[in-house]
Write a protein that holds these residues in place. Structure first.
Motif, mmCIF file in Angstrom:
data_model
loop_
_atom_site.group_PDB
_atom_site.id
_atom_site.type_symbol
_atom_site.label_atom_id
_atom_site.label_comp_id
_atom_site.label_asym_id
_atom_site.label_seq_id
_atom_site.Cartn_x
_atom_site.Cartn_y
_atom_site.Cartn_z
ATOM 1 N N LEU A 1 -5.843 3.178 -4.205
ATOM 2 C CA LEU A 1 -4.949 4.295 -3.883
ATOM 3 C C LEU A 1 -4.236 4.799 -5.123
ATOM 4 O O LEU A 1 -4.113 6.007 -5.339
ATOM 5 C CB LEU A 1 -3.932 3.863 -2.823
ATOM 6 C CG LEU A 1 -4.469 3.678 -1.411
ATOM 7 C CD1 LEU A 1 -3.383 3.113 -0.511
ATOM 8 C CD2 LEU A 1 -4.967 5.007 -0.867
ATOM 9 N N ALA B 1 0.824 3.402 -3.741
ATOM 10 C CA ALA B 1 -0.066 4.558 -3.846
ATOM 11 C C ALA B 1 0.348 5.507 -4.965
ATOM 12 O O ALA B 1 -0.486 6.117 -5.627
ATOM 13 C CB ALA B 1 -0.096 5.300 -2.507
ATOM 14 N N LEU C 1 0.826 -1.213 0.000
ATOM 15 C CA LEU C 1 0.000 0.000 0.000
ATOM 16 C C LEU C 1 0.862 1.265 0.000
ATOM 17 O O LEU C 1 0.578 2.217 -0.732
ATOM 18 C CB LEU C 1 -0.940 0.002 1.209
ATOM 19 C CG LEU C 1 -2.366 -0.499 0.936
ATOM 20 C CD1 LEU C 1 -2.361 -1.963 0.531
ATOM 21 C CD2 LEU C 1 -3.259 -0.273 2.129
ATOM 22 N N ILE D 1 -4.855 -7.033 -0.866
ATOM 23 C CA ILE D 1 -3.828 -6.012 -1.123
ATOM 24 C C ILE D 1 -4.095 -5.317 -2.451
ATOM 25 O O ILE D 1 -4.020 -4.082 -2.554
ATOM 26 C CB ILE D 1 -2.424 -6.676 -1.127
ATOM 27 C CG1 ILE D 1 -2.012 -7.051 0.298
ATOM 28 C CG2 ILE D 1 -1.395 -5.754 -1.769
ATOM 29 C CD1 ILE D 1 -0.760 -7.904 0.359
ATOM 30 N N PHE E 1 -6.974 -2.599 -2.405
ATOM 31 C CA PHE E 1 -6.636 -1.310 -1.797
ATOM 32 C C PHE E 1 -5.524 -0.596 -2.559
ATOM 33 O O PHE E 1 -5.532 0.637 -2.684
ATOM 34 C CB PHE E 1 -6.242 -1.504 -0.331
ATOM 35 C CG PHE E 1 -7.419 -1.510 0.591
ATOM 36 C CD1 PHE E 1 -7.980 -0.321 1.030
ATOM 37 C CD2 PHE E 1 -7.982 -2.699 0.997
ATOM 38 C CE1 PHE E 1 -9.089 -0.315 1.858
ATOM 39 C CE2 PHE E 1 -9.090 -2.721 1.834
ATOM 40 C CZ PHE E 1 -9.649 -1.527 2.265
ATOM 41 N N THR E 2 -4.543 -1.345 -3.071
ATOM 42 C CA THR E 2 -3.444 -0.704 -3.798
ATOM 43 C C THR E 2 -3.942 -0.076 -5.093
ATOM 44 O O THR E 2 -3.559 1.051 -5.440
ATOM 45 C CB THR E 2 -2.334 -1.736 -4.105
ATOM 46 O OG1 THR E 2 -1.903 -2.349 -2.886
ATOM 47 C CG2 THR E 2 -1.137 -1.061 -4.752
#
Length: 259
Positions: free
Chosen positions: A160, A85, A81, A153, A156-157
């Motif tokens: 972002l 981002a 993360l 993972i 969310f990655t």
């Protein structure tokens, strides 16, 4: 979805080559090279062992293996993360020169950090075997745990990476949120010490369920809580669908935003 997948397959070779190149470049930038993949997490784990295991006298049985399993799993999530981002925003030069699907940049980052994680996880298994936690039939669940966590993972990655080019300061907010989530993810404490009234909210954190699942398999020789993992899996797939949609929506806007 099939069109998205066929598009991605066209770039598999590029993704694998760039992952290899990034790993090689990273190891070449320091004197000790890839050994830092081992030393850095070891130092990080050592600090937590000194603080929580020795100075605060934590009472959990087998605390060192307990802590190492939690930190290893957490570091994979956290590093992807943190590093992921800015993958789309940081690819300004490449995206100005040639068209590439922007989603490949966070994928490359996830593969790079996952390679390091597999290396560290292998060392963790050796440590556990030496310290009285031999492999059992429950190890069959490890590939499923890997799959669920990497999808979590990725969700969310990707999200972002899709948003940060428009709001660069979000990276700093994410770092602080990750720190807060870390202390509520069961990395250095067992769910048993969480008051009963708050335990339901504690388990709303998906990383609590993922870390406990690894401990169940590696230390307690039991199967993971499949229901919890299924919920995390469904949540992750929804996140991936939303985030890849966002990336595709802004596909041709990113180079203009970052210019």
């Amino acid at each position: 979805m099939s069109n998205k997948m066929s598009l991605l397959f066209r770039y598999v070779e590029l993704i694998l080559y760039k992952t290899y190149a990034d790993l090689r470049a990273e190891s070449a930038r320091t004197y000790l090279g890839f050994l830092w993949w081992i030393f850095e997490p070891m130092m990080f784990m050592g600090i937590f062992y000194i603080v929580f295991g020795l100075m605060l006298g934590h009472k959990t049985d087998n605390y060192v293996p307990f802590l190492l399993v939690g930190l290893t799993v957490w570091q994979w999530f956290k590093s992807c993360l943190s590093h992921g981002a800015n993958t789309i925003g940081g690819a300004l030069y490449i995206t100005r020169q040639v068209y590439l699907p922007k989603i490949i940049f966070p994928i490359i980052l996830i593969l790079t950090d996952t390679t390091k994680f597999i290396f560290i996880f292998s060392l963790l298994l050796v440590f556990l075997w030496i310290n009285g936690f031999p492999p059992t039939v429950h190890y069959l669940a490890i590939p499923i745990l890997f799959m669920v966590q990497i999808l979590f993972i990725a969700g969310f990655t990707f999200l972002l990476a899709a948003i940060v080019p428009f709001i660069p300061d979000l990276r700093f907010v994410v770092e602080n949120i990750l720190t807060a989530v870390f202390f509520g993810s069961g990395v250095f404490m067992s769910a048993d010490i969480v008051p009963e009234a708050y335990r339901f909210y504690y388990y709303l954190n998906p990383m609590v369920n993922i870390i406990e699942s690894y401990r169940n398999v590696l230390m307690y020789h039991t199967w993971p809580n499949w229901t919890s993992l299924l919920i995390v899996l469904i949540f992750s797939l929804i996140m991936i669908v939303i985030s890849t949609w966002l990336v595709r929506k802004f596909e041709y806007i990113y180079p203009k935003v970052t210019s």
